[in-house]
Design a protein around this motif. Structure first.
Motif, mmCIF file in Angstrom:
data_model
loop_
_atom_site.group_PDB
_atom_site.id
_atom_site.type_symbol
_atom_site.label_atom_id
_atom_site.label_comp_id
_atom_site.label_asym_id
_atom_site.label_seq_id
_atom_site.Cartn_x
_atom_site.Cartn_y
_atom_site.Cartn_z
ATOM 1 N N TYR A 243 -8.167 82.360 83.656
ATOM 2 C CA TYR A 243 -8.032 82.841 82.381
ATOM 3 C C TYR A 243 -6.363 83.593 82.687
ATOM 4 O O TYR A 243 -5.964 84.275 83.451
ATOM 5 N N LEU A 244 -5.607 83.116 81.473
ATOM 6 C CA LEU A 244 -4.154 83.256 81.502
ATOM 7 C C LEU A 244 -3.807 83.859 80.046
ATOM 8 O O LEU A 244 -4.309 83.141 78.989
ATOM 9 N N LYS A 245 -2.735 84.568 79.839
ATOM 10 C CA LYS A 245 -2.004 84.769 78.564
ATOM 11 C C LYS A 245 -0.565 85.540 78.989
ATOM 12 O O LYS A 245 -0.405 86.026 79.915
ATOM 13 N N GLY A 246 0.275 84.924 78.209
ATOM 14 C CA GLY A 246 1.517 85.321 78.211
ATOM 15 C C GLY A 246 2.508 84.065 77.874
ATOM 16 O O GLY A 246 2.253 83.240 77.132
ATOM 17 N N ASP A 247 3.691 84.225 78.331
ATOM 18 C CA ASP A 247 4.916 82.975 78.110
ATOM 19 C C ASP A 247 4.991 82.218 79.188
ATOM 20 O O ASP A 247 5.627 82.504 80.279
ATOM 21 N N ALA A 248 4.533 81.103 79.114
ATOM 22 C CA ALA A 248 4.514 80.143 80.457
ATOM 23 C C ALA A 248 4.671 78.755 79.940
ATOM 24 O O ALA A 248 4.048 78.248 78.826
ATOM 25 N N ARG A 249 5.004 77.832 80.848
ATOM 26 C CA ARG A 249 5.084 76.519 80.679
ATOM 27 C C ARG A 249 4.497 75.864 81.967
ATOM 28 O O ARG A 249 5.208 76.043 82.867
ATOM 29 N N ILE A 250 3.444 74.872 81.767
ATOM 30 C CA ILE A 250 3.045 74.194 82.950
ATOM 31 C C ILE A 250 3.404 72.762 82.713
ATOM 32 O O ILE A 250 2.827 72.180 81.537
ATOM 33 N N CYS A 251 3.931 72.113 83.570
ATOM 34 C CA CYS A 251 4.407 70.782 83.412
ATOM 35 C C CYS A 251 3.459 69.862 84.356
ATOM 36 O O CYS A 251 3.407 70.145 85.773
ATOM 37 N N LEU A 252 2.855 68.997 83.981
ATOM 38 C CA LEU A 252 2.032 68.075 84.751
ATOM 39 C C LEU A 252 2.823 66.864 85.349
ATOM 40 O O LEU A 252 3.879 66.641 84.812
ATOM 41 N N GLU A 253 2.112 66.229 86.412
ATOM 42 C CA GLU A 253 2.826 65.365 86.909
ATOM 43 C C GLU A 253 2.856 64.041 86.133
ATOM 44 O O GLU A 253 4.066 63.118 86.247
ATOM 45 N N ASP A 254 2.298 63.918 85.107
ATOM 46 C CA ASP A 254 2.265 62.679 84.154
ATOM 47 C C ASP A 254 3.178 62.943 82.870
ATOM 48 O O ASP A 254 3.127 62.185 82.143
ATOM 49 N N SER A 278 5.093 71.696 87.775
ATOM 50 C CA SER A 278 5.712 73.179 87.936
ATOM 51 C C SER A 278 5.059 74.115 87.244
ATOM 52 O O SER A 278 4.239 73.772 86.205
ATOM 53 N N ILE A 279 5.159 75.377 87.535
ATOM 54 C CA ILE A 279 4.613 76.475 86.612
ATOM 55 C C ILE A 279 5.598 77.547 86.344
ATOM 56 O O ILE A 279 6.065 78.002 87.291
ATOM 57 N N GLN A 280 5.893 77.510 85.174
ATOM 58 C CA GLN A 280 7.288 78.397 84.720
ATOM 59 C C GLN A 280 6.718 79.617 84.096
ATOM 60 O O GLN A 280 6.141 79.586 83.090
ATOM 61 N N ILE A 281 6.848 81.027 84.714
ATOM 62 C CA ILE A 281 6.532 81.800 83.827
ATOM 63 C C ILE A 281 7.827 82.736 83.234
ATOM 64 O O ILE A 281 8.942 83.068 83.961
ATOM 65 N N ARG A 282 7.850 82.934 81.993
ATOM 66 C CA ARG A 282 9.010 83.327 81.262
ATOM 67 C C ARG A 282 8.986 84.968 80.878
ATOM 68 O O ARG A 282 10.037 85.234 80.441
#
Length: 425
Positions: A243-254, A278-282
């Motif tokens: 469970y997550l919430k906030g400002d983030a971007r998860i880029c998948l390999e595809d 990649s998992i980018q937490i902003r």
């Protein structure tokens, strides 16, 4: 009313039972033993006066069966050549035929089969200690005292344990996410047998190997320990979600991308993170939260929230460490119950992840501010607090306050008031 087949089976079973429980069976007899039963042990009321007509007919059938078995050399009757049956004796040379007629396995053979299974255990690193313990127990037991039904059941269960542990090892090697019911169906051909019979047994064996002391160190509740242990093998009771919430971007390999927002909490399968490029937490800070109610209540624009759910498992530990590697500069915070167990969870989190977590709203100030909502400590709370202080916990001051004032707080009341608290970020 019993028939000829049932009488024959009862008679041979009773004679075999006597034999397998005797010193003759294990070769310790000093004199020749005779194994026998009375006719009335098989046919109730045999040779009694005033039998009903239908039982008189059955009695004659019983006598004919005994005479037939005697003529076949399976038994002999004492005294011989008399009209009334007095004693029915076994013929030792025909024991093998008795086993064959009953489709029954000899106790010595059953014991040997069980020993073979446990010798196989000794060749497996996770089952070796358990196998040696079981072999010693068998060595100390006499075959004649074994209950064949119990031994057959133990053989069945031991084979199942062997197959389950082999599945766990292979699953761990492949890092393949598998649900408990899937494993149960694959190995036991029944989706519920694992939970009903084997979960506790297998986890107990694995735990006593001593290989998993680290992930289980802080866990006390049995079910929680089993869950954490199985996650070492990538086995889950339900799909593992974060469970997550906030400002983030998860880029998948595809090439696909997942966006997470403060006003849009998400529950994402752990496998998604395994596939993420990649998992980018902003946000500037990341906060782990012990309970789901508080996770949903908390709202700060600069904080990224992750629901911890009690003691974190290796799954979440790996995720947190990856986030730290990919997002240098994040500040790390933890918010949990303000009780000895909540502080133990915080300490466990820091030790296992190696990350610089700071406690949020988990101090003496909150205990004082919300004292009207406080609960008294229970015996396990006191025991844990005293043990943590003795071990040199960095939270000793808070624990002493709890002990002195007999109080603890659940985090839900604090998160409910969080917008008014300066102690929150």
């Amino acid at each position: 009313m019993a028939d000829r087949k049932e009488w024959k089976e009862q008679l041979l079973s009773k004679l075999l039972d006597q034999y397998e429980k005797s010193v003759t069976y294990v070769g310790e007899n000093k004199v020749k033993q005779v194994f026998s039963v009375k006719p009335s042990d098989i046919f109730k009321g045999y040779n009694k006066d005033f039998l009903p007509p239908e039982q008189l007919f059955q009695e004659k059938e019983f006598e004919r069966l005994i005479r037939q078995m005697e003529s076949e050399g399976l038994i002999h009757v004492v005294p011989p050549n008399t009209g009334i049956l007095r004693q029915i004796c076994a013929v030792p040379e025909r024991w093998e035929d008795y086993y064959g007629c009953l489709d029954r396995t000899e106790k010595n053979i059953l014991k040997k089969r069980l020993e073979e299974v446990y010798h196989r255990f000794c060749q497996c690193d996770l089952l070796e200690a358990y196998g040696k313990e079981k072999l010693q127990t068998l060595k100390n037991s006499r075959a004649r005292k074994l209950d064949e039904k119990k031994v057959e059941k133990e053989i069945t269960e031991a084979e199942a344990i062997w197959n389950l542990v082999q599945f766990l090892k292979e699953n761990q090697e492949k890092q393949r996410t598998t649900l408990e019911r899937e494993m149960s169906e694959a190995v036991l051909h029944d989706s519920k047998q694992w939970e009903k019979i084997y979960r506790k047994k297998v986890c107990g064996i694995l735990e006593h190997t001593g290989r998993y002391d680290e992930p289980l160190a802080e866990l006390e509740e049995e079910r929680e320990r089993q869950t954490a242990l199985l996650e070492e093998f990538y086995i889950y009771s339900n799909p593992a979600y974060i469970y997550l919430k906030g400002d983030a971007r998860i880029c998948l390999e595809d090439g696909r991308e997942l966006r997470i927002y403060h006003d849009l909490p998400m529950s994402i399968p752990f496998e998604t993170f395994q596939k993420a490029k990649s998992i980018q937490i902003r946000d500037a800070a990341l906060m782990t939260v012990e309970n789901l109610t508080s996770f949903h209540r908390l709202e700060r624009e600069h904080i990224f929230y992750l629901f911890l759910s009690g003691y974190h498992t290796r799954t979440k530990q790996a995720l947190l460490q990856r986030i730290a590697r990919e997002n240098p500069g994040l500040s790390w915070h933890h918010f949990g119950d303000l009780d000895p167990d909540g502080l133990a969870i915080a300490g466990h989190l820091i030790r296992k992840t190696g990350l610089p977590f700071q406690l949020c709203a988990m101090g003496v100030q909150e205990l004082q501010r919300f004292q009207t909502y406080a609960k008294p400590l229970e015996a396990p709370d006191r025991a844990k607090a005293e043990a943590m202080i003795k071990q040199g916990s960095s939270y000793a001051g808070i624990l002493r306050y709890m002990l002195e004032h007999n109080c603890k707080l659940e985090q839900e009341i604090i998160s409910w008031q969080e917008t008014r608290l300066e102690s929150f970020l």
